[in-house]
Design a protein around this motif. Sequence first.
Motif, PDB file in Angstrom:
ATOM      1  N   PRO A  94      43.811 -58.460  75.253  1.00 56.62           N
ATOM      2  CA  PRO A  94      44.766 -59.579  75.350  1.00 56.62           C
ATOM      3  C   PRO A  94      44.725 -60.478  74.113  1.00 56.62           C
ATOM      4  N   PRO A 140      42.092 -53.318  85.538  1.00 58.50           N
ATOM      5  CA  PRO A 140      43.280 -53.821  84.808  1.00 58.50           C
ATOM      6  C   PRO A 140      44.068 -52.705  84.128  1.00 58.50           C
ATOM      7  N   TYR A 188      52.107 -61.271  81.343  1.00 56.52           N
ATOM      8  CA  TYR A 188      50.692 -61.648  81.449  1.00 56.52           C
ATOM      9  C   TYR A 188      49.769 -60.447  81.497  1.00 56.52           C
ATOM     10  N   LYS A 189      50.242 -59.336  82.049  1.00 61.74           N
ATOM     11  CA  LYS A 189      49.387 -58.129  82.026  1.00 61.74           C
ATOM     12  C   LYS A 189      49.134 -57.656  80.596  1.00 61.74           C
ATOM     13  N   GLU A 190      50.120 -57.861  79.766  1.00 61.94           N
ATOM     14  CA  GLU A 190      50.034 -57.405  78.378  1.00 61.94           C
ATOM     15  C   GLU A 190      49.184 -58.333  77.511  1.00 61.94           C
ATOM     16  N   THR A 233      42.142 -54.968  78.234  1.00 61.58           N
ATOM     17  CA  THR A 233      43.543 -54.705  77.894  1.00 61.58           C
ATOM     18  C   THR A 233      43.898 -55.253  76.512  1.00 61.58           C
ATOM     19  N   TYR A 265      46.326 -51.163  86.707  1.00 62.36           N
ATOM     20  CA  TYR A 265      47.509 -52.016  86.899  1.00 62.36           C
ATOM     21  C   TYR A 265      48.518 -51.831  85.787  1.00 62.36           C
ATOM     22  N   LYS A 266      48.012 -51.543  84.595  1.00 63.41           N
ATOM     23  CA  LYS A 266      48.911 -51.359  83.458  1.00 63.41           C
ATOM     24  C   LYS A 266      49.384 -49.916  83.333  1.00 63.41           C
ATOM     25  N   ALA A 295      55.330 -60.796  85.016  1.00 57.49           N
ATOM     26  CA  ALA A 295      54.099 -60.047  85.309  1.00 57.49           C
ATOM     27  C   ALA A 295      53.743 -59.124  84.142  1.00 57.49           C
ATOM     28  N   ASN A 296      54.757 -58.499  83.566  1.00 61.82           N
ATOM     29  CA  ASN A 296      54.495 -57.633  82.415  1.00 61.82           C
ATOM     30  C   ASN A 296      53.924 -58.426  81.251  1.00 61.82           C
TER      31      ASN A 296
END
Length: 223
Positions: A161, A108, A82-84, A159, A111-112, A79-80
Amino acid sequence: MLLELGNIFKWVNSGGQRIFLLKDINLSVEEGEFISVMGPSGSGKSTLLNVIGMLDGFDEGEYQFLHESVHQLKEKHRANLYKEYIGFVFQSYHLLDELTVYENLEMPLLYKKVKGSERKAMVADMLDRFNIVGKKDLFPTQLSGGQQQLVGVARALITNPKLILADEPTGNLNSQQSEEIMQLFKKLNEEGVTIIQVTHSEKNAAYGSKVIHLLDGRKIASE
Ligand SMILES: Nc1ncnc2c1ncn2[C@@H]1O[C@H](COP(=O)(O)OP(=O)(O)O)[C@@H](O)[C@H]1O
Ligand SMILES: [Mg+2]
């Protein structure tokens, strides 16, 4: 190398039979590529994108993302990851209708666990970049489809990405709105963002540098 899929199989069991959603998929993606995935309805395009985006698992094969073995990672670590590094854009925008444009963009970052002042600055920056400052207090249903998708892309990008995954991002847009989104993707790609999009349109696919064709869960050609 940004990511590499090796001999990926995904299936569901139904009535004692194995139904394959993905069959023996091999795919290498370098940073900075712009790839289009094409194929008939039901050929596994969304499934492939969801596997790459780590929203879905798979049953066999290997997946390396930035030198991490995704198939071996614990859920939290995955999860970390894909969030990153990953931003998603959906055909139906997937904005939260009860939140304003501002709040949708902020999501987002919440969430981060980005801090309040930094969050404000990042949202303001994105509103500015997409020319939607005047829309920040509106709700998604008060926007046109094209504007909603603009917010959808801004939310995916907030974020910062490395990879944007877009599943038929222009599927609900008219040709002018589609063109705007594709131009935006082109610009982002030139700035270094890797893009993988699913599309039914040859015209949209031509914005990318490579096309992958799927049929019945298999990669049948790549050009
Ligand atoms: N969780 C699931 N269980 C059973 N079948 C599924 C599941 N998800 C997708 N499928 C089936 O897998 C095939 C590929 O689906 P999908 O990846 O959505 O195709 P596409 O995006 O190319 O239209 C379809 O036949 C679909 O019905
Ligand atoms: Mg699909």
